[in-house]
Design an enzyme around this catalytic site. Sequence first.
Site, mmCIF file in Angstrom:
data_model
loop_
_atom_site.group_PDB
_atom_site.id
_atom_site.type_symbol
_atom_site.label_atom_id
_atom_site.label_comp_id
_atom_site.label_asym_id
_atom_site.label_seq_id
_atom_site.Cartn_x
_atom_site.Cartn_y
_atom_site.Cartn_z
ATOM 1 N N TYR A 252 1.883 -0.043 -13.653
ATOM 2 C CA TYR A 252 2.073 -0.509 -12.278
ATOM 3 C C TYR A 252 2.712 -1.889 -12.357
ATOM 4 O O TYR A 252 3.293 -2.258 -13.375
ATOM 5 C CB TYR A 252 0.668 -0.525 -11.652
ATOM 6 C CG TYR A 252 0.553 -0.803 -10.186
ATOM 7 C CD1 TYR A 252 1.335 -0.131 -9.246
ATOM 8 C CD2 TYR A 252 -0.380 -1.723 -9.721
ATOM 9 C CE1 TYR A 252 1.184 -0.383 -7.886
ATOM 10 C CE2 TYR A 252 -0.547 -1.968 -8.365
ATOM 11 C CZ TYR A 252 0.245 -1.297 -7.458
ATOM 12 O OH TYR A 252 0.094 -1.553 -6.127
ATOM 13 N N ARG B 254 13.777 -1.000 -0.835
ATOM 14 C CA ARG B 254 13.216 -2.351 -1.055
ATOM 15 C C ARG B 254 12.054 -2.220 -2.022
ATOM 16 O O ARG B 254 10.900 -2.191 -1.644
ATOM 17 C CB ARG B 254 12.736 -2.953 0.278
ATOM 18 C CG ARG B 254 12.439 -4.436 0.227
ATOM 19 C CD ARG B 254 10.996 -4.717 0.662
ATOM 20 N NE ARG B 254 10.030 -4.289 -0.334
ATOM 21 C CZ ARG B 254 8.729 -4.158 -0.135
ATOM 22 N NH1 ARG B 254 8.197 -4.375 1.022
ATOM 23 N NH2 ARG B 254 7.905 -3.771 -1.111
ATOM 24 N N LYS C 76 2.405 4.413 -8.391
ATOM 25 C CA LYS C 76 1.321 4.357 -7.392
ATOM 26 C C LYS C 76 0.446 5.602 -7.483
ATOM 27 O O LYS C 76 -0.766 5.531 -7.323
ATOM 28 C CB LYS C 76 1.903 4.235 -5.980
ATOM 29 C CG LYS C 76 2.631 2.930 -5.755
ATOM 30 C CD LYS C 76 1.958 2.034 -4.748
ATOM 31 C CE LYS C 76 2.520 0.633 -4.876
ATOM 32 N NZ LYS C 76 2.028 -0.336 -3.956
ATOM 33 N N GLU D 282 6.384 4.145 1.013
ATOM 34 C CA GLU D 282 6.337 3.020 0.080
ATOM 35 C C GLU D 282 7.716 2.385 -0.069
ATOM 36 O O GLU D 282 8.708 3.090 -0.319
ATOM 37 C CB GLU D 282 5.859 3.527 -1.290
ATOM 38 C CG GLU D 282 5.600 2.433 -2.296
ATOM 39 C CD GLU D 282 4.397 1.581 -1.951
ATOM 40 O OE1 GLU D 282 3.355 2.118 -1.558
ATOM 41 O OE2 GLU D 282 4.515 0.338 -2.058
ATOM 42 N N ASP D 283 7.757 1.089 0.064
ATOM 43 C CA ASP D 283 8.949 0.309 -0.255
ATOM 44 C C ASP D 283 10.218 0.768 0.444
ATOM 45 O O ASP D 283 11.306 0.830 -0.151
ATOM 46 C CB ASP D 283 9.136 0.218 -1.784
ATOM 47 C CG ASP D 283 8.041 -0.646 -2.419
ATOM 48 O OD1 ASP D 283 7.152 -1.130 -1.678
ATOM 49 O OD2 ASP D 283 8.060 -0.852 -3.636
ATOM 50 N N ASP E 269 2.145 1.833 3.034
ATOM 51 C CA ASP E 269 1.377 0.978 2.135
ATOM 52 C C ASP E 269 1.763 -0.490 2.273
ATOM 53 O O ASP E 269 0.927 -1.380 2.152
ATOM 54 C CB ASP E 269 1.605 1.449 0.692
ATOM 55 C CG ASP E 269 0.822 0.620 -0.295
ATOM 56 O OD1 ASP E 269 -0.365 0.374 -0.043
ATOM 57 O OD2 ASP E 269 1.407 0.203 -1.310
ATOM 58 N N ASP E 270 3.045 -0.761 2.512
ATOM 59 C CA ASP E 270 3.489 -2.160 2.559
ATOM 60 C C ASP E 270 3.059 -2.849 3.844
ATOM 61 O O ASP E 270 2.808 -4.048 3.846
ATOM 62 C CB ASP E 270 5.003 -2.230 2.378
ATOM 63 C CG ASP E 270 5.375 -1.611 1.054
ATOM 64 O OD1 ASP E 270 5.021 -2.188 0.024
ATOM 65 O OD2 ASP E 270 5.961 -0.513 1.059
ATOM 66 N N ALA F 68 5.668 -6.633 4.971
ATOM 67 C CA ALA F 68 4.361 -7.044 4.475
ATOM 68 C C ALA F 68 3.850 -8.243 5.276
ATOM 69 O O ALA F 68 2.708 -8.255 5.724
ATOM 70 C CB ALA F 68 4.447 -7.381 2.995
ATOM 71 N N ASN G 4 5.506 -9.378 -5.477
ATOM 72 C CA ASN G 4 5.552 -8.667 -6.747
ATOM 73 C C ASN G 4 6.989 -8.411 -7.167
ATOM 74 O O ASN G 4 7.855 -8.326 -6.311
ATOM 75 C CB ASN G 4 4.867 -7.295 -6.589
ATOM 76 C CG ASN G 4 3.398 -7.438 -6.323
ATOM 77 O OD1 ASN G 4 2.707 -8.128 -7.045
ATOM 78 N ND2 ASN G 4 2.931 -6.798 -5.263
ATOM 79 N N ASN H 33 -4.089 -7.089 -4.781
ATOM 80 C CA ASN H 33 -3.068 -6.047 -4.794
ATOM 81 C C ASN H 33 -3.536 -4.806 -4.042
ATOM 82 O O ASN H 33 -4.724 -4.460 -4.078
ATOM 83 C CB ASN H 33 -2.730 -5.694 -6.252
ATOM 84 C CG ASN H 33 -1.541 -4.774 -6.315
ATOM 85 O OD1 ASN H 33 -1.641 -3.587 -6.002
ATOM 86 N ND2 ASN H 33 -0.401 -5.315 -6.681
#
Length: 620
Positions: free
Chosen positions: A142, A195, A213, A284-285, A307-308, A344, A457, A507
């Site tokens: 990760y 991203r 993840k 995600e992202d 998630d973000d 975020a 991160n 995290n």
Amino acid sequence: MTSSHPLSTTTSLASIESRVQAASLDQHRGYAQNHYAEVHQDHEPEYFDKTMASGYQFLREPQWNKGLAFTPDQRINKNLTGLIPHTIESYQTQCARAMKMIQSRPTPIDKYLYLSSLKAENIDLFYRVVMDNIRELMPLVYTPTIGDVCLQYSSLYTRPEALYISIKQRRSIRTMLRNWPCKKPEICVVTDGSRILGLGDLGINGVGISIGKLALYTAAAGIDPSKTLPIVLDCGTDNETNLQDPLYLGLRQRRVPVDVQQEFMDEFMDAVKDVFPEMVVQFEDFETEKAFKYLDRYRNTHRCFNDDVQGTGAVVLGGYIGAVENSGVPLEEQRLVFMGAGSAGVGVAKQLMEYYTRRGLTTQEARDKFWLVDTKGLVTHDRGDRLAEHKKYFARTDNRERQFRTLEEVIEYVKPSALVGLTATFGCFTEPTIRALKWSVDAGGAGRRPILFPLSNPLTKAECTFEQAMEWTDGQAIFASGSPFSPITKNTGGESGPVTYLPNQGNNVYVFPGLGLGAILAKATRVTDEMVYTAADALSKSLTADELHAGLIYPRIERVREASLVVAREVMKAARRDGVSDLPEEQWVEWEEWGDVALVSFIKSQVYDPVSFADAKGRL
Ligand SMILES: O=C([O-])CC(=O)C(=O)O
Ligand SMILES: [Mg+2]
């Protein structure tokens, strides 16, 4: 499937076995692979029927392979004798070998590649090693190593590990989903690579984040690895390096326009709902605008969360609750400056706002506690640019008399108690900013401590290091970062000897695995705000007395599975409160009679724990 197929259910097991034994191993492999193609098209993966598998197949299927842990009986019954060394090894010995190999590899990427091969050969051993060495290995599977893996994914590629769906294949999304060998995946992590962490647009290479993840869904919450589905949606990339790279695996074209991707997303989400109606989808992202847009668009029609926005929001809230208690600054005096106003930043600020409104503040009072800063300075309504939609909610009016262009100016003006970084800009919490934060907290009274969360991160994007934070606040900061830092021991020269400062890793891994597990086990038809908020609250209450005593605000990473269990338990209850749990009412009533005990033992009975080694029985 047609009855004429050589491995059809009408063919007797004995005849298959004699044919398999007659064939050479190589021939047999080819035969098995052809069979794969056919059954996948029919979506009837009888190939996975263990009763039909030969010994050699057992060794080649990562979810069946036990390495050297097959018992003597299993070796005889499955025709394994001679195919593996004669010795029988426990999982401890096999883990020790794996750890020795990992430690002998020179770079994190080499270590990652070793682990990745292990996963492709022997899933149980991979998870046993990761779970038993989580502090050492989580940074490899990760963040931060996964960031480097994503950057180089196309060069490192040796084997498929995900579903790769390009926008050119949009007419066949359902077929592609059905091609996935597991019939009923329970959780999917999907990205469009736009991203990735703080690394920007990585195109199809971003798939590494979905894979990483999901490895944590298993390691940190015990979701069966065969029930996890990593997906990348390839909509092109604007990353020049990728476009120029001859080895790049994705579409060699610029990203499609927003409205075209929107249609593709609709098709994808509908296909997912058709093919895997019970699967939870974690976004995600996705770049900020899309992150908010897709969450809004699908949250009331699909089982999904981002998630973000929500995972990061909940994990920061989970830590912030403990940090406020340790800071000595009362709740009503807390003032928060956020550097970074992306998905975020805004997601976290909204989650923290919720914390304040639940403690009696009005929405306006709660919102007034936040000052968001981006590259142009303090986010205000009238600073002269067109604000992105997601920033408007927290836009302020403080700049009537003066403009605040830099973080230093904002800190000097706001005198915050907490500084949160979600900027993906390494080192942007400079010495003057951190000293100014400490100064403004000190000015409020003795014994007060600043809250400092550089959350970006991977490590190369962290707003400051743990060492800098300790140095510039004289060890006073309550610190949490997105990627892991090591503890620091300092000789203070005092009589009490050296002091050790412990960092916290704030995290998402403390939230998304438990949130997903809770949603799956509750058969939640939606992931509601209440479920997300409850995840944060449960996380903040999951620390042991020893962890609290050590001044930590997150559980030690070795206890992440225990924390996920607490999170999942509370998320399940929240799903029920919100009326989105599809479990039968009688089930809830029965559990309630026993308090949490019955629910916890139900969760424990559902989670994957790889003990399928020499001493384990009944797994074959
Ligand atoms: O992956 C992580 O470590 C946290 C996260 O979601 C991100 O930074 O985008
Ligand atoms: Mg992320």
